[in-house]
Design a protein around this motif. Structure first.
Motif, short mmCIF file in Angstrom:
data_model
loop_
_atom_site.label_atom_id
_atom_site.label_comp_id
_atom_site.label_asym_id
_atom_site.label_seq_id
_atom_site.Cartn_x
_atom_site.Cartn_y
_atom_site.Cartn_z
N ILE A 241 -34.35 2.85 -4.95
CA ILE A 241 -34.61 2.31 -3.60
C ILE A 241 -33.63 2.89 -2.60
CG2 ILE A 241 -34.63 0.21 -2.21
CD1 ILE A 241 -35.61 -1.32 -4.65
N PHE A 242 -32.36 2.98 -2.99
CA PHE A 242 -31.37 3.54 -2.07
C PHE A 242 -31.68 4.99 -1.73
CE2 PHE A 242 -27.12 5.41 -1.13
CZ PHE A 242 -26.88 4.71 0.05
N ASN A 243 -32.13 5.76 -2.72
CA ASN A 243 -32.52 7.14 -2.46
C ASN A 243 -33.72 7.23 -1.53
OD1 ASN A 243 -31.11 9.51 -4.07
ND2 ASN A 243 -31.00 7.68 -5.36
N TYR A 244 -34.61 6.22 -1.58
CA TYR A 244 -35.77 6.21 -0.68
C TYR A 244 -35.34 6.03 0.78
CZ TYR A 244 -38.42 5.19 -5.00
OH TYR A 244 -38.96 5.23 -6.26
N ILE A 245 -34.38 5.14 1.03
CA ILE A 245 -34.08 4.74 2.41
C ILE A 245 -32.91 5.50 3.02
CG2 ILE A 245 -34.97 2.43 1.89
CD1 ILE A 245 -32.07 1.40 1.99
N ALA A 246 -32.05 6.08 2.21
CA ALA A 246 -30.81 6.68 2.72
C ALA A 246 -31.05 7.79 3.74
CB ALA A 246 -29.96 7.18 1.56
N PRO A 247 -32.03 8.70 3.53
CA PRO A 247 -32.20 9.77 4.54
C PRO A 247 -32.41 9.24 5.95
CG PRO A 247 -33.41 10.31 2.55
CD PRO A 247 -32.92 8.90 2.37
N ASN A 280 -38.64 -11.12 3.42
CA ASN A 280 -37.54 -11.67 2.62
C ASN A 280 -37.08 -10.69 1.55
OD1 ASN A 280 -40.00 -12.09 1.26
ND2 ASN A 280 -39.08 -13.66 -0.04
N THR A 281 -38.02 -9.88 1.02
CA THR A 281 -37.65 -8.85 0.05
C THR A 281 -36.74 -7.80 0.70
OG1 THR A 281 -39.72 -9.14 -1.18
CG2 THR A 281 -38.52 -7.07 -1.51
N ILE A 282 -37.13 -7.37 1.90
CA ILE A 282 -36.31 -6.37 2.61
C ILE A 282 -34.93 -6.95 2.92
CG2 ILE A 282 -36.11 -5.04 4.74
CD1 ILE A 282 -38.13 -3.98 2.68
N SER A 283 -34.88 -8.21 3.34
CA SER A 283 -33.59 -8.85 3.65
C SER A 283 -32.70 -8.90 2.41
CB SER A 283 -33.81 -10.27 4.20
OG SER A 283 -34.49 -10.23 5.43
N ASP A 284 -33.29 -9.23 1.26
CA ASP A 284 -32.51 -9.28 0.01
C ASP A 284 -31.98 -7.90 -0.37
OD1 ASP A 284 -32.87 -11.97 -0.24
OD2 ASP A 284 -34.53 -11.84 -1.67
N ILE A 285 -32.84 -6.88 -0.24
CA ILE A 285 -32.42 -5.51 -0.59
C ILE A 285 -31.30 -5.05 0.33
CG2 ILE A 285 -33.18 -3.10 -0.56
CD1 ILE A 285 -35.91 -4.09 -1.58
N ILE A 286 -31.45 -5.32 1.63
CA ILE A 286 -30.39 -4.95 2.58
C ILE A 286 -29.09 -5.67 2.24
CG2 ILE A 286 -29.67 -5.21 4.99
CD1 ILE A 286 -32.58 -4.63 5.79
N ALA A 287 -29.19 -6.96 1.91
CA ALA A 287 -27.99 -7.73 1.55
C ALA A 287 -27.30 -7.14 0.32
CB ALA A 287 -28.36 -9.19 1.30
N ASP A 288 -28.10 -6.68 -0.65
CA ASP A 288 -27.54 -6.05 -1.85
C ASP A 288 -26.75 -4.80 -1.48
OD1 ASP A 288 -28.61 -7.94 -3.55
OD2 ASP A 288 -30.43 -6.79 -3.95
#
Length: 346
Positions: A241-247, A280-288
């Motif tokens: 997931i981090f590789n998906y959003i980092a760029p 809420n899924t996006i919020s949890d992922i961002i919090a992680d």
């Protein structure tokens, strides 16, 4: 049971002492058992039998290659290459780490003899026939050893070792006792490395481990109004997931952009643009990711009417994604070189 793996670390010795220390340190930080040839005297055939026993009992084999071929046996092969060949013969998973030709390197740690250089080039080609990583410094090597071992241990688990009070049968207890005795001198040296302050390298390995060990279930919506329970569901690691959003976060990205990047990589282009993933899924992922110190709120100014939340990579997050993507690029380059070699051989 709390399983520990034995990791054999091989390289030429004098020129790669600091790099070996970093590899040993990475293995220790993961809670596993490093072993290597420095425990034995290289020219003694009886000592080679001890080394061979260690390789046979090893779960994973790490080979670090610099710009020296190393001392040779009577057969004209270096002891490092002899260890590597024996590990492959025993079926031990091998992880190769070859120095990047563009990396700065002391002249006195480089082979100048033509024959030695030719042998070293052939050995590098042999190592690169399988997946390898290219490193440019001891810190770079530390992070790549950590990430590669974590991935390999997750995808190709081995027998490993357990505490005697958790294991079944006296043979395992006896073997662990033997291993502890043989590693006593090495453990004394390792205590020195534990005191070395290298927080950035430590943090990279630890964050990578956490990301690989934690998965998230993500629902992706294709159209407005559809119930989330009826949407396609995907289970993926935080590392992916981090590789998906980092760029997108190298500059900055909103919550919606983060959701769209994840949906695109998991589902393809046919996702619902406005709310592709539950908020809420996006919020949890961002919090992680905030907890792992890889992203933070963007400080760029936006119009007052813009109610979106924006995020960007932290300094550590930038270093982390650079290391991860460079590792992926090097792996892809090696795959292409291997494929081209096969074509040329045909």
């Amino acid at each position: 049971m709390n399983k520990k793996y034995q990791v054999f670390i091989s390289s030429t010795y004098e020129d790669l002492k600091e790099e070996r220390d970093q590899a040993i340190k990475a293995v220790l930080e993961m809670g596993h058992i490093p072993v290597g040839m420095e425990m034995f005297s290289a020219g003694d055939e009886e000592q080679w039998q001890l080394i061979a026993r260690q390789i046979e009992a090893t779960d994973y084999y790490v080979i670090i290659v610099g710009h020296r071929y190393g001392s040779e046996t009577d057969e004209g092969i270096s002891y490092t290459e002899k260890e590597y060949d024996y590990a492959k013969e025993c079926g031990v998973p091998t992880l190769g780490f070859v120095i990047d030709n563009k990396a700065l390197w002391p002249h006195d740690k480089t082979d100048n003899d033509t024959i030695k250089k030719d042998k070293l080039d052939l050995f590098k080609t042999k190592v690169k026939s399988k997946l390898v990583h290219f490193w440019s410094s001891k810190e770079d090597l530390h992070g790549k050893v950590s990430i590669s071992l974590i991935k390999t241990m997750n995808t190709h688990p081995r027998i490993g070792w357990t505490r005697s009070d958790e294991a079944i049968g006296p043979e395992i207890t006896k073997e662990i006792s033997r291993l502890s005795t043989e590693n006593a001198n090495l453990r004394k040296e390792i205590e020195k490395f534990k005191k070395i302050s290298d927080k950035q390298a430590n943090k990279t390995g630890e964050v990578a481990r956490i990301m690989f060990e934690n998965t998230r279930t993500v629902y992706v919506r294709e159209e407005s109004g559809i119930n989330w329970e009826d949407c396609d569901k995907y289970k993926t690691e935080l590392f992916s997931i981090f590789n998906y959003i980092a760029p997108s976060l190298i500059n900055e990205g909103s919550n919606l952009r983060i959701a769209q990047d994840i949906a695109l990589n998991l589902h393809g282009t046919s996702y619902y643009q406005n709310i592709p993933i539950p908020t809420n899924t996006i919020s949890d992922i961002i919090a992680d990711f905030v907890a792992l110190d890889v992203i933070e709120p963007s400080r760029k100014k936006h119009a007052v009417s813009d109610k979106e939340k924006y995020w960007t990579l932290t300094n550590f997050g930038r270093d982390f994604i650079k290391s991860a993507r460079r590792s992926a690029l090097e792996s892809r380059r090696n795959d292409e070189e291997s494929e081209q070699k096969i074509i040329n051989d045909d």
